[in-house]
Design an enzyme around this catalytic site. Structure first.
Site, PDB file in Angstrom:
ATOM      1  N   GLU A 146      34.139  23.035  41.118  1.00 49.25           N
ATOM      2  CA  GLU A 146      35.772  22.653  39.388  1.00 49.25           C
ATOM      3  C   GLU A 146      36.778  22.142  40.926  1.00 49.25           C
ATOM      4  O   GLU A 146      36.296  20.562  41.280  1.00 49.25           O
ATOM      5  CB  GLU A 146      35.741  23.951  39.250  1.00 49.25           C
ATOM      6  CG  GLU A 146      36.368  23.272  38.321  1.00 49.25           C
ATOM      7  CD  GLU A 146      36.811  24.478  36.479  1.00 49.25           C
ATOM      8  OE1 GLU A 146      37.671  23.731  35.721  1.00 49.25           O
ATOM      9  OE2 GLU A 146      36.973  25.310  37.312  1.00 49.25           O
ATOM     10  N   TRP A 151      47.998  19.695  28.501  1.00 45.46           N
ATOM     11  CA  TRP A 151      46.683  18.945  29.096  1.00 45.46           C
ATOM     12  C   TRP A 151      47.605  17.368  29.848  1.00 45.46           C
ATOM     13  O   TRP A 151      48.267  16.978  30.650  1.00 45.46           O
ATOM     14  CB  TRP A 151      46.113  18.890  28.769  1.00 45.46           C
ATOM     15  CG  TRP A 151      45.001  20.618  29.706  1.00 45.46           C
ATOM     16  CD1 TRP A 151      44.423  20.713  30.999  1.00 45.46           C
ATOM     17  CD2 TRP A 151      45.502  21.655  29.207  1.00 45.46           C
ATOM     18  NE1 TRP A 151      43.555  21.939  30.696  1.00 45.46           N
ATOM     19  CE2 TRP A 151      44.575  23.015  29.978  1.00 45.46           C
ATOM     20  CE3 TRP A 151      46.302  22.500  27.711  1.00 45.46           C
ATOM     21  CZ2 TRP A 151      44.787  24.330  29.362  1.00 45.46           C
ATOM     22  CZ3 TRP A 151      46.282  23.737  27.801  1.00 45.46           C
ATOM     23  CH2 TRP A 151      45.369  24.714  28.897  1.00 45.46           C
ATOM     24  N   HIS A 200      44.679  31.131  41.495  1.00 47.85           N
ATOM     25  CA  HIS A 200      44.600  30.063  40.254  1.00 47.85           C
ATOM     26  C   HIS A 200      46.652  30.232  40.057  1.00 47.85           C
ATOM     27  O   HIS A 200      46.767  30.945  39.591  1.00 47.85           O
ATOM     28  CB  HIS A 200      43.300  30.164  38.918  1.00 47.85           C
ATOM     29  CG  HIS A 200      43.091  29.424  38.300  1.00 47.85           C
ATOM     30  ND1 HIS A 200      42.044  28.601  39.123  1.00 47.85           N
ATOM     31  CD2 HIS A 200      43.215  28.699  37.578  1.00 47.85           C
ATOM     32  CE1 HIS A 200      41.358  28.221  38.073  1.00 47.85           C
ATOM     33  NE2 HIS A 200      42.716  27.844  37.045  1.00 47.85           N
ATOM     34  N   ARG A 204      35.678  27.663  43.996  1.00 46.61           N
ATOM     35  CA  ARG A 204      34.005  27.297  42.835  1.00 46.61           C
ATOM     36  C   ARG A 204      33.483  26.151  42.618  1.00 46.61           C
ATOM     37  O   ARG A 204      34.628  24.868  43.614  1.00 46.61           O
ATOM     38  CB  ARG A 204      34.389  27.877  41.632  1.00 46.61           C
ATOM     39  CG  ARG A 204      35.150  27.420  40.411  1.00 46.61           C
ATOM     40  CD  ARG A 204      35.197  27.857  39.694  1.00 46.61           C
ATOM     41  NE  ARG A 204      35.781  27.831  38.492  1.00 46.61           N
ATOM     42  CZ  ARG A 204      36.900  28.572  37.759  1.00 46.61           C
ATOM     43  NH1 ARG A 204      36.434  29.933  38.022  1.00 46.61           N
ATOM     44  NH2 ARG A 204      38.333  27.716  37.120  1.00 46.61           N
ATOM     45  N   GLU A 262      42.893  34.059  38.141  1.00 44.87           N
ATOM     46  CA  GLU A 262      42.831  32.958  36.578  1.00 44.87           C
ATOM     47  C   GLU A 262      42.464  34.373  35.390  1.00 44.87           C
ATOM     48  O   GLU A 262      43.014  33.798  34.449  1.00 44.87           O
ATOM     49  CB  GLU A 262      41.562  32.240  36.676  1.00 44.87           C
ATOM     50  CG  GLU A 262      41.015  31.029  35.371  1.00 44.87           C
ATOM     51  CD  GLU A 262      40.171  30.019  35.346  1.00 44.87           C
ATOM     52  OE1 GLU A 262      40.125  29.288  34.354  1.00 44.87           O
ATOM     53  OE2 GLU A 262      39.383  30.580  36.822  1.00 44.87           O
ATOM     54  N   ASP A 269      43.053  22.779  39.743  1.00 47.31           N
ATOM     55  CA  ASP A 269      43.209  24.541  39.494  1.00 47.31           C
ATOM     56  C   ASP A 269      42.772  25.687  40.160  1.00 47.31           C
ATOM     57  O   ASP A 269      43.382  26.453  40.126  1.00 47.31           O
ATOM     58  CB  ASP A 269      42.583  24.298  38.670  1.00 47.31           C
ATOM     59  CG  ASP A 269      40.350  24.396  38.439  1.00 47.31           C
ATOM     60  OD1 ASP A 269      40.243  23.284  39.045  1.00 47.31           O
ATOM     61  OD2 ASP A 269      40.149  24.746  38.057  1.00 47.31           O
TER      62      ASP A 269
END
Length: 961
Positions: free
Chosen positions: A556, A615, A841, A554, A819, A550
């Protein structure tokens, strides 16, 4: 600086039995013999009962000590001295699963004048009893058995700051396990913080003790007595590795073997190494690092696959010229060392390299250096070893800095001018023992210092990606440092501790990522739109990193299924992702729950679970987009059972074919104050998935399934209409995204479409000619507008420069797609919402599909996937005077380019041999079109003259007045 020993040694591993690959037609093994070869590495020490002594100073708000961390701070005790209230307190946190499970407080007798003085903290963990003393006085005894073993660390939130000194860890028997005085100039044994005159200064993140066995080297020597005809090396790792034979690196892959769910599947690499071997003594050696297996995974921290240290598997198959063969495999005869120069490495936290610890010749035969011992052999594993699919991660380019500033003495901040994924190559000369620190960030504060608040992710209190590398010089001449076992998302790099003053030429940004070939190109007459295309392609490039991440910075960097789903059509215009998506679809299938729901993230590291609304739907969309883009039916065939299972799961979870809101908990993520009902989104995707599954079923010959799923899609569509469309044609939620879904997915009867399109346009005008869509709606907003006769409105949105818009991001210095539409607030300053403020993003770059298909006009024919047949239907508009696009397909390069010259439009079209194109030339009348020799005229309608053409290059000149 540090001394560490093991009170007890244990290595948590999974049981495993390696499977055999299919046999060849001749009955001989195809590829490696997966039943041979051990997983080898070094066990990491594990501490159980121990005492931590440390001096600390609360600079701002609090000082926090982690202990008994379970490989990551997200599962740990955290004792904190907090001075924010009227009375200082000891706050006792129990972290579990990345969040705080419980907190309790004990008042401390620290007077107002001593709040920011130095204090001594002692914490003793003995069984389930945890005793705490402050300044020699016992202040608390707690009974808690959540954790029985683990390491230590420190933590400070963005508003907290503390320094630590004189740290000692002692076992229950009095044995010193670890000591660090935090002496300036010495390498940092922790994953975060900086060592200065006051000790280890920690702010805005975690500082965990780096694993002792996290970066081992392993080696073996063997002798060959005959001439080698051929040799093939098969190798893999739990973690990441680089392997060499006789001192020469094998291949140029980075982060091999790639990210998978290591509990179920591990990829192996295959390389021809014939030229690297010779008669007599030979050596094979590898450097290991934690990677995703034993290092951090998102904000959940390290050890998510139950591993605390990396391991290697290798099999060298040698065939001699006389026809005989020999096998060299990893086993207990190999040697290992943890004394090499790579002292720590983590994908998120960074790499530490001490050049003084280099051992020349360690990867060549005859090496006799100190610090080596027999490897630890792991128990057999139940996960499958499978050959690597798709391109590897490699260095894909370099970027030179465009400027450097010095926000304070000795601190240099270099601006690469572009947000990248990768590392920095640093040139320097200095005295032995000098340590240089590199910190990386996507943005800078007004004072020129790094902005790092957005490097956090997860539930509050957040965990941060340190993105910090350190290099300790060996001295004696020029040196260079380029980390191999970490990567960062950054535009800016801060250099401190540099011997002298670094020049621009001393810093190079090294771009890393999945080496997927570039196949598409798009440009126009508008510099802003060209910058948008650049931002889209850079975000794609930066977030193809073994999996479609994504974001690149960071804590993530996960394979979020929704992000990949929404961006996939654009991604496939820019790069050849056939193999990449085939591998990742395998990860999605690996994430599927027993009842059929694909994971919302893949690869998984925890119990399977997921949801829809765009998703989990990626498990159906990715094979469809891959098939349509590249003509590849293999991914459809192999994924078909899993796709059926997912659609059937949605049917089972629905009531009256309407899915519940909790099946799409993300909703229209990052919408601009205009949410769409979650159940509406989930059910719209139910209809969409079912429809495209029917098309794929028909393509692979499952015609009965195709008819059944087509019928189901009709039923879901009818149910969606009955639930969400009012008698006057308005749609529940009254959001741009709701109308986009209805129109793009064919959920409305034809008579209702014009009114719905008008309502969508009305919502756009009501928003001041701005979009309000989030991830779900943005991908199809402009295509819907053009498809319903509102291309002028689509161009207005594309060329918009005020918030929210792509132009707004570019006006605020974006070099990649954000993002949040307001990552930088309209009034100035960074968005304070740290949970989702990535400046790289790709997902909202999904507008790129419209740019290729509508601005340039290149569109594939769904009935002939892979562009065997395609159409060229450009729709000039806005302020553009020309546009060009090309796409390399398996048949050759197709292209469309138009330019306005006075009152005429010139259209150039490239059609590869073996393909057929339908070409629509914008014109006022059929007889006002010239050129196009060899193309066959068909008709004139709706302002377009239509031609059919086969292989060749065609130029049309059409009057526009």
């Amino acid at each position: 600086m540090t001394r560490r020993t093991s009170a007890t040694a244990a290595l948590v591993v999974l049981l495993l039995a390696l499977v055999q690959p299919p046999a060849s037609a001749a009955g001989k093994p195809s590829g490696p013999d997966l039943g041979k070869g051990d997983w080898v590495g070094l066990a990491d020490p594990v501490w159980t009962d121990y005492t931590v002594d440390v001096d600390l100073t609360v600079v701002r708000e609090a000082a926090s000590l982690y202990f008994r961390t379970q490989g990551n701070a997200g599962n740990s005790y955290m004792w904190q001295i907090n001075v924010t209230g009227a009375v200082p307190v000891l706050k006792k946190h129990v972290w579990a699963g990345g969040g705080v499970a419980s907190v309790s407080e004990t008042p401390l007798d620290i007077g107002p004048g001593a709040i920011h003085a130095s204090h001594h903290l002692r914490v003793t963990a003995a069984g389930s009893t945890i005793t705490t003393a402050v300044d020699g006085v016992t202040v608390d005894t707690t009974q808690d058995s959540t954790y029985t073993q683990g390491s230590i660390g420190f933590r400070e939130s963005p508003t907290e700051d503390a320094t630590y000194r004189g740290l000692t860890v002692t076992s229950s028997t009095g044995q010193q396990l670890f000591h660090d005085a935090f002496t300036p100039g010495e390498p940092n044994a922790f994953s975060g913080g900086t060592i200065g005159a006051d000790g280890l200064d920690v702010t805005n993140g975690d500082a965990l003790l780096k694993p002792d066995g996290g970066t081992p080297r392993v080696r073996d020597e063997f002798s060959l007595r005959k001439k080698v005809k051929s040799a093939q090396l098969y190798s893999s790792a739990l973690g990441i590795y680089e392997i060499s034979i006789n001192g020469k690196r094998v291949g140029d892959d980075l982060f091999a073997p790639g990210w998978t769910n290591y509990r179920t599947m591990v990829q192996y690499q295959s390389q021809d190494v014939t030229s690297l071997l010779g008669r007599g003594a030979n050596a094979i050696a590898a450097q290991l690092a934690p990677g995703w297996y034993a290092g951090d995974v998102g904000w959940f921290g390290p050890g998510q696959y139950d591993g605390t240290a990396p391991a290697l598997w290798a099999q060298l198959r040698i065939t001699y010229t006389d026809g005989s063969a020999e096998l060299v495999t990893t086993d207990n005869s190999w040697q290992a060392s943890k004394t090499g120069p790579v002292t720590a490495a983590d994908n998120y936290q960074g790499e530490s390299y001490d050049a003084r610890k280099e051992q020349p010749g360690w990867d060549r035969p005859g090496f006799t250096g100190a610090g080596w011992s027999p490897v630890t052999v792991l128990p057999s594993r139940s996960s499958r070893l499978v050959p690597q699919i798709g391109p590897p991660v490699r260095v894909t380019g370099t970027v030179r800095p465009i400027g450097v500033s010095q926000p304070k003495p000795g601190t240099y901040v270099f601006d690469l001018g572009q947000d990248i994924s990768g590392v920095v190559r640093l040139r320097l000369t200095g005295a032995a023992g000098t340590t240089v620190t590199l910190r990386h960030a996507q943005a800078v504060n007004p004072d020129g210092s790094l902005y790092t608040d957005n490097l956090a992710a997860g539930p509050a209190p957040y965990r941060y990606a340190a993105q910090t590398d350190t290099f300790t010089l060996r001295g004696g001449g020029p040196e260079a440092f380029q980390p191999d076992y970490t990567y960062h998302g950054f535009r800016y790099v801060e250099v401190t501790g540099y011997p002298g003053k670094p020049a621009l030429a001393d810093v190079t940004g090294v771009v890393e990522g999945t080496d997927a070939p570039v196949i598409g190109d798009f440009s126009t007459s508008d510099p802003m739109i060209n910058k948008l295309q650049s931002n889209i392609t850079w975000s794609e490039r930066d977030n193809l990193f073994s999996v479609p991440t994504d974001t690149n910075a960071r804590t993530e960097r996960l394979g979020w299924a929704g992000d990949a789903d929404f961006f996939a059509p654009t991604a496939t215009f820019n790069r050849d992702l056939d193999g990449f998506y085939t591998k990742w679809e395998r990860d999605l299938i690996d994430s599927q729950t027993a009842d059929g729901v694909f994971g919302n993230v893949a690869p998984l590291w925890t119990t399977a679970g997921g949801y829809g609304g765009g998703w989990g739907d990626a498990g159906v969309v990715i094979p469809y987009v891959t098939w349509q883009s590249y003509g590849d039916l293999d991914i459809v065939r192999t994924s078909y059972p899993a796709m059926r299972k997912y659609v059937d799961a949605m049917r089972a979870k629905s009531t009256g074919l309407i899915l519940p809101a909790d099946f799409a908990p993300a909703g229209d993520w990052m919408n601009v104050g205009q949410p769409t009902p979650n159940d509406l989104i989930a059910t719209a995707y139910f209809a969409y998935d079912t429809r495209i599954l029917a098309r794929m079923a028909d393509a692979i010959g499952n015609h009965d399934d195709a008819a059944a799923y087509d019928d189901l899609a009709d039923q879901v569509t009818a149910a969606w209409n009955a639930r969400y469309v009012a008698a006057d044609g308005s749609i529940a939620g009254t959001s741009q995204t709701a109308y986009v879904l209805a129109l793009h997915l064919g959920l409305l009867p034809s008579p209702q479409r014009p009114a719905a399109a008008d309502r969508l346009v009305g919502l756009i005008h009501a928003a001041g000619d701005h979009l309000t869509t989030g991830f779900v709606g943005t991908q199809w907003l402009l295509p819907v507008l053009s498809g319903t006769g509102h291309t002028d409105v689509a161009y207005t949105l594309l060329e918009q420069t005020t918030y929210p818009s792509w132009g707004y991001e570019i006006a605020h210095g974006a070099t990649t797609v954000w993002e949040r539409w307001d990552g930088i607030l309209p009034g100035g300053g960074f968005n304070p919402n740290l949970n989702g403020n990535s400046f790289n993003h790709a997902v909202d770059g999904a507008v790129g599909t419209w740019m290729y298909t509508t601005v340039a006009g290149l569109t594939g024919d769904p009935a002939h996937p892979g562009y065997q047949r395609f159409s060229v239907h450009p729709q000039p508009g806005g302020g553009l005077t020309h546009a060009n696009a090309s796409l390399r397909t398996r048949y050759g390069t197709i292209g469309s380019g138009w330019r306005i010259e006075g009152r005429t439009l010139v259209l150039d079209v490239t059609v590869p041999p073996g393909t057929t194109a339908t070409i629509d030339v914008p014109a006022v009348a059929a007889n006002r079109v010239s050129g196009g020799r060899g193309a066959r005229f068909g008709k004139f309608a709706d302002g377009y003259a239509t031609y059919t053409a086969t292989g060749g290059h065609y130029t049309f000149v059409a009057s526009q007045r």
